[in-house]
Structure formats: C-alpha cells, structure tokens
Design a protein around this motif. Structure first.
Motif, PDB file in Angstrom:
ATOM      1  N   ALA A 180      12.663 -15.408   4.021  1.00 27.27           N
ATOM      2  CA  ALA A 180      13.649 -14.892   4.970  1.00 27.27           C
ATOM      3  C   ALA A 180      13.771 -15.810   6.174  1.00 27.27           C
ATOM      4  O   ALA A 180      14.871 -16.018   6.710  1.00 27.27           O
ATOM      5  N   LEU A 181      12.654 -16.391   6.603  1.00 35.43           N
ATOM      6  CA  LEU A 181      12.684 -17.325   7.724  1.00 35.43           C
ATOM      7  C   LEU A 181      13.460 -18.583   7.354  1.00 35.43           C
ATOM      8  O   LEU A 181      14.224 -19.122   8.146  1.00 35.43           O
ATOM      9  N   TYR A 182      13.284 -19.064   6.097  1.00 34.90           N
ATOM     10  CA  TYR A 182      14.048 -20.237   5.642  1.00 34.90           C
ATOM     11  C   TYR A 182      15.546 -19.947   5.625  1.00 34.90           C
ATOM     12  O   TYR A 182      16.370 -20.827   5.860  1.00 34.90           O
ATOM     13  N   GLU A 183      15.914 -18.702   5.332  1.00 35.78           N
ATOM     14  CA  GLU A 183      17.323 -18.326   5.215  1.00 35.78           C
ATOM     15  C   GLU A 183      17.941 -17.945   6.547  1.00 35.78           C
ATOM     16  O   GLU A 183      19.088 -17.556   6.609  1.00 35.78           O
ATOM     17  N   SER A 184      17.204 -18.066   7.656  1.00 31.91           N
ATOM     18  CA  SER A 184      17.679 -17.620   8.964  1.00 31.91           C
ATOM     19  C   SER A 184      18.376 -18.718   9.744  1.00 31.91           C
ATOM     20  O   SER A 184      18.581 -18.611  10.927  1.00 31.91           O
ATOM     21  N   SER A 185      18.722 -19.831   9.099  1.00 35.61           N
ATOM     22  CA  SER A 185      19.377 -20.973   9.739  1.00 35.61           C
ATOM     23  C   SER A 185      18.474 -21.683  10.731  1.00 35.61           C
ATOM     24  O   SER A 185      18.944 -22.466  11.560  1.00 35.61           O
ATOM     25  N   ALA A 186      17.153 -21.392  10.683  1.00 38.15           N
ATOM     26  CA  ALA A 186      16.215 -22.097  11.554  1.00 38.15           C
ATOM     27  C   ALA A 186      15.952 -23.493  10.994  1.00 38.15           C
ATOM     28  O   ALA A 186      16.263 -23.793   9.841  1.00 38.15           O
ATOM     29  N   ASP A 187      15.350 -24.360  11.843  1.00 33.99           N
ATOM     30  CA  ASP A 187      15.054 -25.740  11.440  1.00 33.99           C
ATOM     31  C   ASP A 187      14.031 -25.724  10.314  1.00 33.99           C
ATOM     32  O   ASP A 187      12.904 -25.267  10.478  1.00 33.99           O
ATOM     33  N   ALA A 188      14.409 -26.230   9.139  1.00 34.16           N
ATOM     34  CA  ALA A 188      13.531 -26.191   7.965  1.00 34.16           C
ATOM     35  C   ALA A 188      12.265 -27.007   8.205  1.00 34.16           C
ATOM     36  O   ALA A 188      11.181 -26.652   7.728  1.00 34.16           O
ATOM     37  N   GLU A 189      12.368 -28.112   8.967  1.00 32.67           N
ATOM     38  CA  GLU A 189      11.184 -28.952   9.215  1.00 32.67           C
ATOM     39  C   GLU A 189      10.165 -28.191  10.041  1.00 32.67           C
ATOM     40  O   GLU A 189       8.958 -28.257   9.781  1.00 32.67           O
ATOM     41  N   VAL A 190      10.656 -27.446  11.038  1.00 29.00           N
ATOM     42  CA  VAL A 190       9.738 -26.639  11.860  1.00 29.00           C
ATOM     43  C   VAL A 190       9.093 -25.542  11.021  1.00 29.00           C
ATOM     44  O   VAL A 190       7.898 -25.273  11.140  1.00 29.00           O
ATOM     45  N   ILE A 191       9.878 -24.928  10.142  1.00 30.08           N
ATOM     46  CA  ILE A 191       9.330 -23.872   9.282  1.00 30.08           C
ATOM     47  C   ILE A 191       8.266 -24.456   8.364  1.00 30.08           C
ATOM     48  O   ILE A 191       7.216 -23.834   8.123  1.00 30.08           O
ATOM     49  N   ASP A 192       8.500 -25.662   7.836  1.00 26.33           N
ATOM     50  CA  ASP A 192       7.485 -26.321   6.995  1.00 26.33           C
ATOM     51  C   ASP A 192       6.190 -26.498   7.773  1.00 26.33           C
ATOM     52  O   ASP A 192       5.083 -26.261   7.251  1.00 26.33           O
TER      53      ASP A 192
END
Length: 609
Positions: free
Chosen positions: A386-398
């Motif tokens: 869900a966090l990946y799908e929230s339009s957040a920065d994917a690099e930060v999520i990684d």
C-alpha cells in the motif's frame, strides 16, 4: 394579298402588346416611388448571407452577399457596403450604388438585394485543400478519373486581414458527399461519417479561434468529387456548467485518503526518528561492550599466565614438602612469604575481574536498553505494498523496507545471544569470588604456616602441611583448567562480537538515511495533499475557463460588408468549392434534314412574302 397583311398585322400586335405591358408595370411603380422619394424609410434589422465560391484547391474565386432588410417604414433606405455590382431581388426598382453604400427605395416589409463584391474581397478564413494519390500530391485536374489510395487534406487558418470577430466567434462546418460507387474504405480521425442514402456524408467541425488540419483517406476508382460545402455560423449556443458535486466528492475522499497517508507517514517518520535514536544508543552501548569484551579477551592471556604460574608454584611447593629424611626445615621459612605473594597476586586478579565485571555490566546494560528501544512493529506485506502504491518515492520506500528488515534481524540476533551475554556477568562474579576465596585461603595458610614453623614439633606437623598443600594444588589445577576454557570462550565471543558491532554500525548509517528519506517522503505527501485538496477548486476554475472559451451566447452580430451597418440580426457564410468532374466527350451529331410539313412550308411562304 390583303389577307396576308391582315394576318401579319395581327401577329405583330400579339408580339408587341405583352412587351408594352411589361414596360408599363415598372413605369407605374416608378411613379409611385417618385411620390415617396422625399420620405426616409426605417429598417428595424438586417440579415446578411455571404456566398463564396472557391476553386478545388480552396482559392477564393467569387463572393457576393444577399442582404435582407426588414423595413418597418417605407421610404429611402441607405445600406452600407462596397460592391462592384448590384441586383434587386425584390422588385424592379433601381438600386443606386455609391462609394460605400447603397441607396434604396423600399416598401414596408422584407427587401432583398444582392451585392457582388470585388475580386479583392477576403473571407475570415483561409482554406487550403491538398490531394494525394498513392502518397504523391496531384492537381485536381489530373486527379479526375484516377483510381488508387486517396488522401484529402483540408487546412483552416485565420485570415489576418479580416476583422477577427468572425474567426473568434464562428463555428465552421465542412461537409463532403462521397459517392458509394467511387469511394470505399473511408477513414478519418477528425470527421464524423454518416449515411446519406447510398452515399457517405463526412462532416468536420472547427470550433471558434481554432486552426485545424483535417484529413480523410479512401480508396477511389474513376475519381470525381462534388463541391465541398462549408458553412459558418455564430457559435451562440449556451453551455450549461456540469454538476461537479459527485466528482468533487470523490476527489475530496481522495484528498482525505492522502491526508491519512500523510499523517501515517508522519507517524512513520517519528517512529524512524525514535528507531534511529535507539540505533545510535545501541551503537554507543555496543562500542562500550566491544571495548570491554576486547579488554577482557586481551587480559585473558595475562590472567591465564598468572594462574599457570600459581598452579606451578603450588605443585612445586606440594612436591617439595614430601617428607624425606633429607628435608631441611630451614627452607620452609620462605614458604609463608611465597604463599602470601601468591595470595596477593590472586587478590589483584580478583580485583581486575571485579573491575571488568563492573565495566561489562555498564556496557551490557547500555546495549540491552538500546536493543529494547528498537520498535517491535510488525509491518505486513500488504501495508508495504500500500505504501508503494501511495505515489511516495519508491527509492525512499526501498530504504525504509531494507532498514526495517535489518533492524528486525539485529534484534532477532540479539535475542538469540542474549542468554550468553547474561551468563558472562554471573561467570565473572563466580570466577572473581573463587579467586578471592583462594587468595583468602592462601593467606590463612601462609599465616598458619608461619605460626606452625615457630611451634613446629616435628615431622607430624610437616606432614599435615604437605597434605593441605597437595589438596590445594589439586583443586587449583581444576580451577586453572576452567579458567583456560573460560578465557577461550571470551576470546571467541570478542571475535564474534566485532562482526555484530560492524553490522550495528552499518545499521546506524542506514537508519540515518532512512530518517532523512522519511522526512523527504513526509514533505512529498504534504505537497500531494496540498495539491489534491485544491483539485475541486481547480476543476471548477478549468470548467469555467472552458465554458467561457466556447460559450458565445453573448455574441452580438456585426456586419461583414461594413462596420457602419446597425441593427444587424445575423450574418452567415455559405461557401462551396468547385467540384472535380470527368470531362465528357462531345458527341458529333449529324443533322438530318427533316421533311417539311404543310405548316412549315406555309411559314416559309409568308417569310418569303
């Protein structure tokens, strides 16, 4: 002969009388007009229909205007416009053409007249029509009768030399009729294709203020094309604003969802900050623990060496006290001092172990506290997705996911080895206590031995001393073996802990980057929330802008022929291009002389007379 002349006279009268009647009517009307010449007429409104003829390429050839005047009061009317010639379409009265106006004597009602414009006239739109056959441009004359793959292009643009009010407010409709026998596989992206009997009607629409490039493709045989019809009328339809409540309600729900994500990311950011602080404390505690266990490992060799010396000394003393006939009791006088030195060494060892235990306890307490401060959140795969799908920065999520996994791994590893860490403190306490007890025992032995040597009454006391030292030496040998095993374990623990500490140091750097990334993510979700929260207002503004762009309901008609004309009700344009036709071959017809009838021979007779 008189009969002939009589019949000719009757025939002549028959031909002349209608002619006189025809010329008499205008004369009557002219006399009526002369009576009203001094009366000024009144026009309540005016309509203009501009007719234009273009060649097959879109070049202007001819323009004329049909003017309709709604006369409310008969009399002399002045209508403005510059024409090359005039044609009265209402009656036989004369129209007077001046430089920039037309003078008319009109009766009450509608008055129609045509004004032909000069060859220098222009339309508000420039049109260019291009034909391509099998990919090659071809002239209309060459195209007639051909077959192949046809592409027809129509370009519309504003004519900068004409009042822009028509280009800005008029809707242009372009229509083509394509015969079924000639055209097949018709394709167009901009136009609307409709059935018109067995033919196809193609309609293009150009909105006000728009310049377009229109095209159609088709396969043709025996090519011909009817003239392209172009009509331009005011885009005066009123556009109602759409109801955006349902749509904006959904967008408000989206905005609320983004706000929830933003708040969640804020909590995540705070949690990561706490995690980073805990990891830093963990690193500091781990550093102290590493240093302490390293010092313990480094001092183990000295401790083992000292213990080995004590063990050897005890063994030597025990062996030397074996009762023999040659024993010199004088040598025993130095034994209490040696035992006291051993006891002193053991006291120092016990003190060192106590200090080491104290340092270890502080380091271990710091390490344990730091480990316990690592949050024990259990984040599911669904939450991460869900966090990946929230339009957040994917690099930060990684980075978030990687740091979360590393922190959980460190905490799991610590939980697995915690029992061993707990045992170190107890072992150090036991070893220190045992060494202290041995030191106390040796001190007592040394004191007792000194006293015994003074009061020694012979070999019996010496035998007892020898027996006690043998027992002490044997017990100390077991202690020394245990001490060696313990120090070996401490060495392995120190070596292994260096790897663990290196991992913790890397984890600290990762959590610092993670905290920075979470801060950026939080700023990003805040910007996303601010952007989505204003979407309903932006949508309404955009809808209002588009409506104002295309809603021309407040447009007031102006004259095409002259800006001096007032009370203009409507102005329309009807334009047509020249068609493309296959030239028909002229048939040579031989005239066959017909046999004359009686009446024809009779007429010949009179004509000769």
């Amino acid at each position: 002969m008189k009969k002939k002349r009589f019949m000719l006279g009757v025939l002549a009268m028959t031909l002349v009388i209608p002619s006189l009647l025809v010329h008499a009517a205008p004369a009557t009307k002219s006399s009526e007009t002369d009576e009203q010449a001094s009366t000024e007429g009144e026009v309540t409104s005016k309509d203009e229909v501009v007719y234009a003829k273009l060649d097959a390429n879109g070049e202007l050839e001819e323009v004329y205007v049909v003017n309709t005047l709604n006369v409310s009061e008969a009399g002399e009317i002045v209508d403005y416009g510059t024409y090359s010639s005039l044609n009265n379409l209402t009656d036989m009265s004369e129209l007077i053409r001046a430089d920039d106006h037309v003078e008319i004597e009109a009766q009450e009602g509608r008055f129609y007249y045509q004004g032909n414009m000069s060859g220098e006239s222009k339309l508000p739109w420039d049109l260019s029509i291009t034909y391509l056959l099998d990919g090659d441009e071809i002239t209309p004359e060459e195209l007639a009768g051909k077959e192949g793959s046809l592409e027809l292009k129509i370009e519309t643009s504003a004519n900068e030399t004409v009042d822009p009010v028509f280009f800005e407010n008029y809707l242009v409709q372009i229509s083509l009729t394509l015969e079924d026998e000639i055209y097949s596989d018709i394709e167009t992206e901009e136009g609307v294709v409709a059935n018109s009997g067995k033919n196809k009607q193609i309609t293009f629409t150009v909105m006000p203020e728009q310049e377009e490039e229109l095209s159609l493709r088709a396969d043709v045989v025996d090519f011909e094309l009817e003239g392209i019809e172009i009509a331009a009328v005011p885009s005066s339809m009123s556009i109602d604003a759409p109801d955006l409540d349902e749509m904006t309600g959904d967008i408000n729900s989206l905005s609320d969802g983004v706000l929830d994500i933003h708040n969640g990311v804020g909590e995540l950011k705070n949690g990561i900050a706490e995690l980073n602080a805990g990891i830093r404390s963990l690193q500091n505690g781990s550093e102290q623990y590493k240093n302490g266990i390293g010092e313990l490992a480094n001092s183990s060799s000295e401790l083992v060496s000292a213990s080995s010396s004590i063990d050897e000394a005890l063994t030597t003393i025990s062996q030397s006290l074996q009762v023999t006939d040659d024993i010199d009791l004088g040598d025993l006088e130095s034994l209490p001092g040696g035992l006291s030195q051993i006891a002193s060494g053991l006291d120092e060892a016990a003190g060192g172990l106590s200090l080491l235990r104290e340092h270890y306890s502080v380091a271990y307490s710091t390490l344990d506290k730091a480990m316990n401060e690592i949050p024990d959140h259990q984040i599911s795969e669904e939450e991460i997705q869900a966090l990946y799908e929230s339009s957040a920065d994917a690099e930060v999520i990684d980075q978030l996911v990687e740091t979360y996994a590393a922190s959980q791994k460190v905490k799991g590893t610590y939980s697995a080895v915690k029992e061993g860490f707990d045992a170190v403190d107890g072992t150090l306490q036991e070893v220190s206590g045992a060494i202290g007890e041995m030191s106390s025992t040796l001190t007592q032995i040394a004191t007792g031995l000194a006293t015994s040597l003074e009061d020694m009454d012979g070999m019996n006391s010496l035998a007892q001393l020898e027996e006690g030292l043998s027992t002490l030496s044997a017990n100390y040998g077991e202690f020394h073996s245990g001490l060696v095993s313990y120090t070996n374990g401490v060495g392995e623990l120190s070596s292994s802990y260096n790897d663990l500490h290196s991992g913790m140091s890397g984890l600290t750097g990762g959590t610092t980057e993670l905290e920075n990334g979470a801060g950026e993510l939080h700023n990003g979700t805040n910007q996303l929330y601010e952007a989505t929260s204003n979407i309903p207002e932006h949508m309404q503004e955009e809808v209002d802008r588009m409506i104002s762009e295309f809603d021309k309901s407040d447009f007031e008609a102006v004259s095409f022929v002259s800006d001096k004309n007032e009370n203009v009700n409507s102005v329309q344009f009807v334009i047509k291009t020249e068609g493309i036709k296959i030239e028909e071959q002229e048939e040579v017809i031989e005239e066959v002389e017909e046999e004359k009838t009686f009446w024809s021979r009779l007429l010949d007779l009179f004509s000769r007379g």
